[in-house]
Design a protein around this motif. Sequence first.
Motif, PDB file in Angstrom:
ATOM      1  N   LEU A 165      40.442  57.898  42.254  1.00  0.00           N
ATOM      2  CA  LEU A 165      41.187  57.532  43.474  1.00  0.00           C
ATOM      3  C   LEU A 165      40.751  56.162  43.994  1.00  0.00           C
ATOM      4  N   GLY A 166      39.445  55.874  43.892  1.00  0.00           N
ATOM      5  CA  GLY A 166      38.931  54.578  44.331  1.00  0.00           C
ATOM      6  C   GLY A 166      39.612  53.429  43.609  1.00  0.00           C
ATOM      7  N   GLN A 167      39.850  53.601  42.296  1.00  0.00           N
ATOM      8  CA  GLN A 167      40.542  52.579  41.507  1.00  0.00           C
ATOM      9  C   GLN A 167      42.040  52.531  41.831  1.00  0.00           C
ATOM     10  N   LEU A 168      42.649  53.703  42.000  1.00  0.00           N
ATOM     11  CA  LEU A 168      44.096  53.770  42.246  1.00  0.00           C
ATOM     12  C   LEU A 168      44.503  53.091  43.547  1.00  0.00           C
ATOM     13  N   TYR A 169      43.637  53.212  44.577  1.00  0.00           N
ATOM     14  CA  TYR A 169      44.010  52.724  45.908  1.00  0.00           C
ATOM     15  C   TYR A 169      43.136  51.571  46.394  1.00  0.00           C
ATOM     16  N   ARG A 170      42.462  50.896  45.498  1.00  0.00           N
ATOM     17  CA  ARG A 170      41.612  49.779  45.939  1.00  0.00           C
ATOM     18  C   ARG A 170      42.463  48.634  46.485  1.00  0.00           C
ATOM     19  N   GLN A 171      41.834  47.829  47.312  1.00  0.00           N
ATOM     20  CA  GLN A 171      42.537  46.718  47.969  1.00  0.00           C
ATOM     21  C   GLN A 171      41.971  45.402  47.447  1.00  0.00           C
ATOM     22  N   VAL A 172      42.804  44.611  46.789  1.00  0.00           N
ATOM     23  CA  VAL A 172      42.381  43.305  46.279  1.00  0.00           C
ATOM     24  C   VAL A 172      42.696  42.241  47.326  1.00  0.00           C
ATOM     25  N   ASN A 173      41.671  41.558  47.801  1.00  0.00           N
ATOM     26  CA  ASN A 173      41.826  40.569  48.869  1.00  0.00           C
ATOM     27  C   ASN A 173      42.257  39.212  48.315  1.00  0.00           C
ATOM     28  N   ASP A 176      40.905  36.371  48.363  1.00  0.00           N
ATOM     29  CA  ASP A 176      39.827  35.615  47.709  1.00  0.00           C
ATOM     30  C   ASP A 176      39.351  36.258  46.413  1.00  0.00           C
ATOM     31  N   GLY A 177      40.000  37.357  45.995  1.00  0.00           N
ATOM     32  CA  GLY A 177      39.636  38.028  44.742  1.00  0.00           C
ATOM     33  C   GLY A 177      38.634  39.154  44.910  1.00  0.00           C
ATOM     34  N   SER A 178      38.027  39.255  46.111  1.00  0.00           N
ATOM     35  CA  SER A 178      37.081  40.358  46.362  1.00  0.00           C
ATOM     36  C   SER A 178      37.858  41.671  46.508  1.00  0.00           C
ATOM     37  N   ILE A 179      37.142  42.770  46.321  1.00  0.00           N
ATOM     38  CA  ILE A 179      37.798  44.085  46.327  1.00  0.00           C
ATOM     39  C   ILE A 179      37.159  44.992  47.369  1.00  0.00           C
ATOM     40  N   ASP A 180      38.004  45.681  48.120  1.00  0.00           N
ATOM     41  CA  ASP A 180      37.552  46.728  49.038  1.00  0.00           C
ATOM     42  C   ASP A 180      38.097  48.049  48.516  1.00  0.00           C
ATOM     43  N   GLY A 181      37.239  49.059  48.477  1.00  0.00           N
ATOM     44  CA  GLY A 181      37.699  50.350  47.981  1.00  0.00           C
ATOM     45  C   GLY A 181      36.787  51.469  48.424  1.00  0.00           C
ATOM     46  N   GLY A 182      37.125  52.664  48.015  1.00  0.00           N
ATOM     47  CA  GLY A 182      36.341  53.835  48.393  1.00  0.00           C
ATOM     48  C   GLY A 182      37.159  54.797  49.226  1.00  0.00           C
ATOM     49  N   PRO A 183      36.540  55.869  49.695  1.00  0.00           N
ATOM     50  CA  PRO A 183      37.268  56.908  50.438  1.00  0.00           C
ATOM     51  C   PRO A 183      38.030  56.397  51.660  1.00  0.00           C
ATOM     52  N   MET A 184      37.492  55.396  52.363  1.00  0.00           N
ATOM     53  CA  MET A 184      38.189  54.888  53.552  1.00  0.00           C
ATOM     54  C   MET A 184      39.599  54.447  53.181  1.00  0.00           C
ATOM     55  N   TYR A 185      39.706  53.770  52.049  1.00  0.00           N
ATOM     56  CA  TYR A 185      40.988  53.186  51.636  1.00  0.00           C
ATOM     57  C   TYR A 185      41.899  54.206  50.975  1.00  0.00           C
ATOM     58  N   TYR A 186      41.350  55.062  50.088  1.00  0.00           N
ATOM     59  CA  TYR A 186      42.266  56.025  49.464  1.00  0.00           C
ATOM     60  C   TYR A 186      42.664  57.150  50.406  1.00  0.00           C
ATOM     61  N   LEU A 187      41.852  57.442  51.408  1.00  0.00           N
ATOM     62  CA  LEU A 187      42.258  58.434  52.408  1.00  0.00           C
ATOM     63  C   LEU A 187      43.401  57.882  53.257  1.00  0.00           C
ATOM     64  N   GLU A 188      43.249  56.633  53.706  1.00  0.00           N
ATOM     65  CA  GLU A 188      44.291  56.039  54.553  1.00  0.00           C
ATOM     66  C   GLU A 188      45.580  55.773  53.765  1.00  0.00           C
ATOM     67  N   LYS A 189      45.468  55.104  52.613  1.00  0.00           N
ATOM     68  CA  LYS A 189      46.663  54.746  51.833  1.00  0.00           C
ATOM     69  C   LYS A 189      47.298  55.956  51.161  1.00  0.00           C
ATOM     70  N   GLY A 190      46.468  56.794  50.533  1.00  0.00           N
ATOM     71  CA  GLY A 190      46.989  57.942  49.798  1.00  0.00           C
ATOM     72  C   GLY A 190      47.674  58.951  50.698  1.00  0.00           C
ATOM     73  N   SER A 197      35.278  51.230  42.427  1.00  0.00           N
ATOM     74  CA  SER A 197      36.565  50.589  42.727  1.00  0.00           C
ATOM     75  C   SER A 197      36.511  49.089  42.461  1.00  0.00           C
ATOM     76  N   ALA A 198      35.298  48.518  42.436  1.00  0.00           N
ATOM     77  CA  ALA A 198      35.144  47.078  42.188  1.00  0.00           C
ATOM     78  C   ALA A 198      35.030  46.749  40.701  1.00  0.00           C
ATOM     79  N   ALA A 199      35.003  47.780  39.833  1.00  0.00           N
ATOM     80  CA  ALA A 199      34.877  47.550  38.391  1.00  0.00           C
ATOM     81  C   ALA A 199      36.127  46.866  37.844  1.00  0.00           C
ATOM     82  N   LYS A 200      35.916  45.992  36.864  1.00  0.00           N
ATOM     83  CA  LYS A 200      37.052  45.287  36.245  1.00  0.00           C
ATOM     84  C   LYS A 200      37.647  46.170  35.152  1.00  0.00           C
ATOM     85  N   THR A 201      38.735  46.846  35.456  1.00  0.00           N
ATOM     86  CA  THR A 201      39.408  47.715  34.492  1.00  0.00           C
ATOM     87  C   THR A 201      40.870  47.896  34.891  1.00  0.00           C
TER      88      THR A 201
END
Length: 359
Positions: free
Chosen positions: A23-31, A33-47, A196-200
């Motif tokens: 879920l962290g990968q599915l709903y991560r947020q790419v900013n 500047d190329g940085s990534i925000d992810g984790g339960p906060m984001y997949y709970l809100e977006k999902g 969620s920050a992994a490059k895949t």
Amino acid sequence: GAVFWMILIAFFSMSAKFVSCTLGQLYRQVNPDGSIDGGPMYYLEKGLGELKLGMLGKVLGSIYAIFIIGGAFGGGNMFQANQSFALVGSLIGINSLYYGIFLAIIVGIVIIGGIKRIGQTTEKIVPTMVVLYVGASLFIILTNIDKLNDVLSSIIGEAFAPNAAYGGLIGVLVTGIKRAVFSNEGGVGSASIAHSAAKTDEPVREGIVAMVGPFIDTIVVCFMTASVILITKDLNPLYQVGGGINGAELTSAAFGSVISWFPIILSAVVFLFSYSTMISWYYYGNKGWKYLFGETTIPVYQVMYLGCTVLGAIASLGNVIDFSDMMILSCAFPNIIGAIFLLPKVKIALNDYWTRYTA
């Protein structure tokens, strides 16, 4: 007895970690500047937002962020500083306050460098540390293989017919669950912040990689630690039922009763483990703080985090571990409630990946 339940819970933690990291990968947020925000906060809100449950998702995400910040201050920082001082401080004879300040300085140097510096530091420390620790554990277990049967039978026997002194079955069960979740974060969702920050391009594959964590952390390393402590209990004058020393000090005494010089090596291992955990958990708390308060207030979080490093070194183990358990276990509630709603999304992604993989 708690060891049995710890291993059983770790087995189920593998699937919990798969779900949260996928879920962290599915709903991560790419900013931008190329940085990534992810984790339960984001997949709970977006999902949950996709399921027309946006308000519930926002509430659960915010509650999670509060608990992950608390978990970073407690289990990810204060507990690590406390256990590091218990071994290293006693070995070199440094004052707890000075040790805490030293630790805060070297943690600060890395965390100010950001995620790339954190990744570069931990990827060098962790593999060496695990090989060293597992090697020594295997040496003690294999050279005392005749005692292993008794250890295993006591683990299984005490899991189902525990001594009333340990709080009966419920007391042993709860202790096993707490130690399993504390060691592998299964169900807590914190690891999904890093994954969620992994490059895949394959969220499910990242989830499968994450499943290996609870197996190594708890089923291998924690079981080996417990085996060493129980195998050496007759040789270890500091082993005492219902009292005495605990945590890293007990582990050090157990290793030292067989390998006289190993407590020095173990002190280095615990120091490196604590250090790598503190900078990893800084990143988790950082993302929770950013979710709640925004990027501009991160320096406030950094000062508070480094202050907790000093506090952890001088506080008593009992207080630190109670606070750490409470914060880390609390993360599981909003995470698991939200993840249940999102399981169909994981199922679709898993079926798609597995069809392509087998083809």
